[in-house]
Design an enzyme around this catalytic site. Structure first.
Site, mmCIF file in Angstrom:
data_model
loop_
_atom_site.group_PDB
_atom_site.id
_atom_site.type_symbol
_atom_site.label_atom_id
_atom_site.label_comp_id
_atom_site.label_asym_id
_atom_site.label_seq_id
_atom_site.Cartn_x
_atom_site.Cartn_y
_atom_site.Cartn_z
ATOM 1 N N GLU A 76 0.862 -1.189 0.000
ATOM 2 C CA GLU A 76 0.000 0.000 0.000
ATOM 3 C C GLU A 76 0.889 1.226 0.000
ATOM 4 O O GLU A 76 1.892 1.279 0.706
ATOM 5 C CB GLU A 76 -0.883 0.023 1.249
ATOM 6 C CG GLU A 76 -1.692 1.298 1.378
ATOM 7 C CD GLU A 76 -2.393 1.450 2.729
ATOM 8 O OE1 GLU A 76 -3.135 2.431 2.883
ATOM 9 O OE2 GLU A 76 -2.182 0.620 3.625
ATOM 10 N N ILE A 77 0.511 2.212 -0.804
ATOM 11 C CA ILE A 77 1.129 3.537 -0.750
ATOM 12 C C ILE A 77 0.008 4.484 -0.350
ATOM 13 O O ILE A 77 -1.093 4.438 -0.898
ATOM 14 C CB ILE A 77 1.717 3.966 -2.111
ATOM 15 C CG1 ILE A 77 2.653 2.895 -2.692
ATOM 16 C CG2 ILE A 77 2.422 5.315 -1.982
ATOM 17 C CD1 ILE A 77 3.921 2.663 -1.913
#
Length: 195
Positions: A140-141
């Protein structure tokens, strides 16, 4: 021989929790150390570091953002399951970024499939991008620093005067004037970083 736990395994012994300092690394079993190194170096910006030569199995160590990634070559890569669906509720690790737009543009340029999500809490919005590494491990960013960390309960889980960055000096001074942590302490994600 491994250590033997005390009678209680609840973690609520009289001595309190383990005296931990920070996250050191995560280990990931991979189909190809070479392919995974390429991903973690060229997509996520990790750097290869020296790995002890006494290990009798293939792998690689990388480091960046204050944490390590240890890649372990699977002895049976052909039997490893491959995840196809990008599911934000799956096990994942998350990285904060400076610009979600730049990250999204780079993922498109690198032809990496991703999905977007936005979380809203009390008028605060957190943008998220989810994608897989070569072995299907979720990444996840986000701009999660937008959402304050709110501790629940009556005790502050950290030493209220440690791990505070210079940009949070005012909050640190306010905490030092207090005789104890507030019943519900609010801190930014940045304060939780270990120097």
């Amino acid at each position: 021989m491994a250590g033997i736990a005390a009678k209680s395994t609840s973690g609520k012994g009289a001595a309190g929790p383990l005296p931990l300092v920070s996250v050191n690394h995560i280990s990931l079993v991979c189909r190809s150390v070479k392919d995974s190194m390429d991903f973690y170096e060229n997509v996520l910006g990790f750097f290869p570091i020296k790995r002890p030569g006494s290990f009798n199995f293939d792998g690689a160590w990388l480091f960046s953002y204050g944490m390590g990634i240890h890649l372990l070559q699977s002895p049976n890569p052909e039997t490893m399951p491959k995840k196809q669906e990008i599911n934000p509720k799956d096990t994942h690790m998350s990285f904060q970024c400076e610009s979600m737009q730049v990250v999204e543009k780079r993922l498109v340029e690198m032809n990496i499939k991703f999905i977007k999500r936005t979380v809203e809490e009390g008028g605060v919005y957190v943008d998220q991008l989810f994608f897989h590494d070569p072995d299907g491990f979720m990444i996840e960013i986000c701009n999660c620093e937008n959402l304050p960390v709110v501790f629940l309960g009556s005790a502050c889980p950290l030493n209220c005067q440690s791990n505070v960055s210079a940009t949070n000096a005012a909050l640190q001074q306010q905490q030092q004037r207090s005789t104890s942590c507030a019943p519900v302490a609010t801190m930014s994600h940045q304060m939780l970083r270990v120097p």
